[in-house]
Write a protein that holds these residues in place. Sequence first.
Motif, PDB file in Angstrom:
ATOM      1  N   ILE A 199       0.928  -1.235  -0.054  1.00  0.00           N
ATOM      2  CA  ILE A 199       0.268   0.090   0.009  1.00  0.00           C
ATOM      3  C   ILE A 199       0.894   1.055   0.100  1.00  0.00           C
ATOM      4  O   ILE A 199       0.299   2.536  -0.515  1.00  0.00           O
ATOM      5  N   GLY A 200       2.168   1.224   0.632  1.00  0.00           N
ATOM      6  CA  GLY A 200       3.044   2.221   0.769  1.00  0.00           C
ATOM      7  C   GLY A 200       3.602   2.704  -0.722  1.00  0.00           C
ATOM      8  O   GLY A 200       4.136   3.708  -1.018  1.00  0.00           O
ATOM      9  N   ASN A 201       3.809   1.560  -1.489  1.00  0.00           N
ATOM     10  CA  ASN A 201       4.531   1.729  -2.822  1.00  0.00           C
ATOM     11  C   ASN A 201       4.078   1.173  -3.786  1.00  0.00           C
ATOM     12  O   ASN A 201       4.617   0.112  -4.367  1.00  0.00           O
ATOM     13  N   PRO A 202       2.886   1.139  -4.365  1.00  0.00           N
ATOM     14  CA  PRO A 202       2.205   0.038  -5.355  1.00  0.00           C
ATOM     15  C   PRO A 202       2.906   0.033  -6.580  1.00  0.00           C
ATOM     16  O   PRO A 202       2.789  -0.747  -7.563  1.00  0.00           O
ATOM     17  N   GLU A 203       3.415   1.296  -6.990  1.00  0.00           N
ATOM     18  CA  GLU A 203       4.193   1.562  -8.293  1.00  0.00           C
ATOM     19  C   GLU A 203       5.415   0.545  -8.405  1.00  0.00           C
ATOM     20  O   GLU A 203       6.163   0.483  -9.342  1.00  0.00           O
ATOM     21  N   ASP A 204       5.968   0.486  -7.258  1.00  0.00           N
ATOM     22  CA  ASP A 204       7.466  -0.385  -7.026  1.00  0.00           C
ATOM     23  C   ASP A 204       7.283  -1.278  -5.882  1.00  0.00           C
ATOM     24  O   ASP A 204       8.044  -1.143  -5.111  1.00  0.00           O
ATOM     25  N   PRO A 205       6.491  -2.362  -5.918  1.00  0.00           N
ATOM     26  CA  PRO A 205       6.140  -3.097  -4.598  1.00  0.00           C
ATOM     27  C   PRO A 205       7.426  -3.831  -4.128  1.00  0.00           C
ATOM     28  O   PRO A 205       8.163  -4.322  -4.830  1.00  0.00           O
ATOM     29  N   GLN A 206       7.792  -3.529  -2.930  1.00  0.00           N
ATOM     30  CA  GLN A 206       9.012  -4.471  -2.683  1.00  0.00           C
ATOM     31  C   GLN A 206       8.386  -4.921  -1.149  1.00  0.00           C
ATOM     32  O   GLN A 206       8.026  -4.330   0.000  1.00  0.00           O
ATOM     33  N   ILE A 207       8.483  -6.078  -1.243  1.00  0.00           N
ATOM     34  CA  ILE A 207       7.963  -7.083  -0.226  1.00  0.00           C
ATOM     35  C   ILE A 207       8.813  -7.377   0.885  1.00  0.00           C
ATOM     36  O   ILE A 207       9.752  -8.284   0.392  1.00  0.00           O
ATOM     37  N   VAL A 208       8.687  -7.212   2.088  1.00  0.00           N
ATOM     38  CA  VAL A 208       9.572  -7.645   3.118  1.00  0.00           C
ATOM     39  C   VAL A 208       8.835  -7.955   4.422  1.00  0.00           C
ATOM     40  O   VAL A 208       8.156  -7.193   4.988  1.00  0.00           O
TER      41      VAL A 208
END
Length: 548
Positions: free
Chosen positions: A290-299
Amino acid sequence: MQKVLSRGYQALLTAVATLTFAIGAQGAVPAPPVNQFIGIPDTVFGQMHENDCRACHGPNPPQGVPVDLTLLKERHHNLAGLDPITQLAEIIPQGTVAPYGIAGEHYGCLSCHSVEPADGNYAVSVIRDCTVCHDTASPHHLSPQAQAGNCQACHGSLVDNGLLPENREVRNGVSVPKWLPTYSPSLITPWPSKKSNAGANGEGSCFYCHGVVPTDPNNPETYFIVDPVSLVKVYSPADTHHLPGFFNPQNCAWCHPNGGTTATTPDSSSIRTCQNCHGIPSLHNIQYDIGNPEDPQIVPGRMTPGYGHIGADSDCLGCHGFSIQQQSAAPASGPIIPQLTGLSRNVVAAGRGERLELQGFNLTNRFAPLPGFSPLEYDAVVVLTNAAGERLELHPSALNPTRIEVDLPADLAPGNYRIAARKLDKISNPEILVIKRDTWVDSADLQADGTVLITGRGFGMEPPRARGMGVEIEGISATVLHWQDDLILVAAQKAQPGHRIDVLSNYWVSSSLKRAAGIADEDGRGSKHAVPKGAKNDPKKAQTKKGR
């Protein structure tokens, strides 16, 4: 219960009329109800009326709903389109909803339409009400794919296809999905609900986020919770599984133990039955940044809570009943499941090799199994599947997390395709792509004997003889003497050069008449295309079988 179904679906109508929030808007946190960003809404589709269908399958589908009216006509007509090589239409499958179709035969006009007397002529019936052919109780979950347990046909990898024989194996004499854990359930294994060592608010079970408990079983208005963002009426997993088509004896064993004969209180092993469709491979790859939908970084454990299963420690707490404290990995996770929301066009003419754009989210993502680890990059490819189940993989010409551009092959055969995005073994929900035979008239020549010879391509099979079908010259029906995919001969004594001519079959195409030059004899020598032998002298012999 029928009243619940009907009112329940009205929830979706309310939602889709206002479902204009952009992906990235704040969702409902904390759950329940779980926010509705990912996948098909958790509502009840049932007891449908035509207006219900057209809420999504209408001229203005809501944003984020990848169905629309533009492809419906072409998608249906394409079933009866002739293969350019075999000159045959698609085969009617078992479980067909075509009102006059017979499984195993080839589609034709009369598979879906009837011809009725009308004002001294004949007219082709056109059914506009979707529910006449498609089951009103649940048009989606009563489809052959759903009843066979092929959930991924519509949901993609948001669910696992553990009900299909090819995804099962026998352990200790019992058939189980291949991904089912071999270890025994432990204190941190999720329960569907009512976990014995659950947290104060039910942590440690699916119901912690997905639970909807009616306050009054006799009042249908208490069977759901309204999602404040989408306005979807969110129902419990029991309702979304039972009500729209799976509440029948042959499917009970999918979810309930002992062959479906018992519906027991959940215990530590209950989740193993749920893992037929909701296993670790799918659950640990459902996430949205939700914080960065244009460059999703999943941690895992380091993200905003409430937008998936592995984003924050509170998400893990909800399922497992303990906190990962932002430091543990999520097994089997990485290629977060992509989602499609639309195509730049759903209907493309064959032979043109056009560029297509797929819209969605999570089409690429970066994944770091633990904080401080270098992230892995997961990029989607495009997969086309035809009616026979044959797959073609296409590599994007351009790609980002919300857009894929791909070049369709110019030699892609006409037909209806499912198109999806895939990252490793994780596949998105499908869109429908119609590759329509390109239809045109090369020439429409008035012959010396008053017949008209029409040449071109993609005319398809000869339609029933009825008003508005076949060939019309200046709006008046002409008698068909011969019909094939690239050539039509009609009798039209009053036709004149410059008159408009319309070919009306699977697809409509028009041209203008001109007088043929160089007609030397009755066999048509001297014209661009020879008149088929026997077409003039014996019209009955030249007629093709109609409606098949």
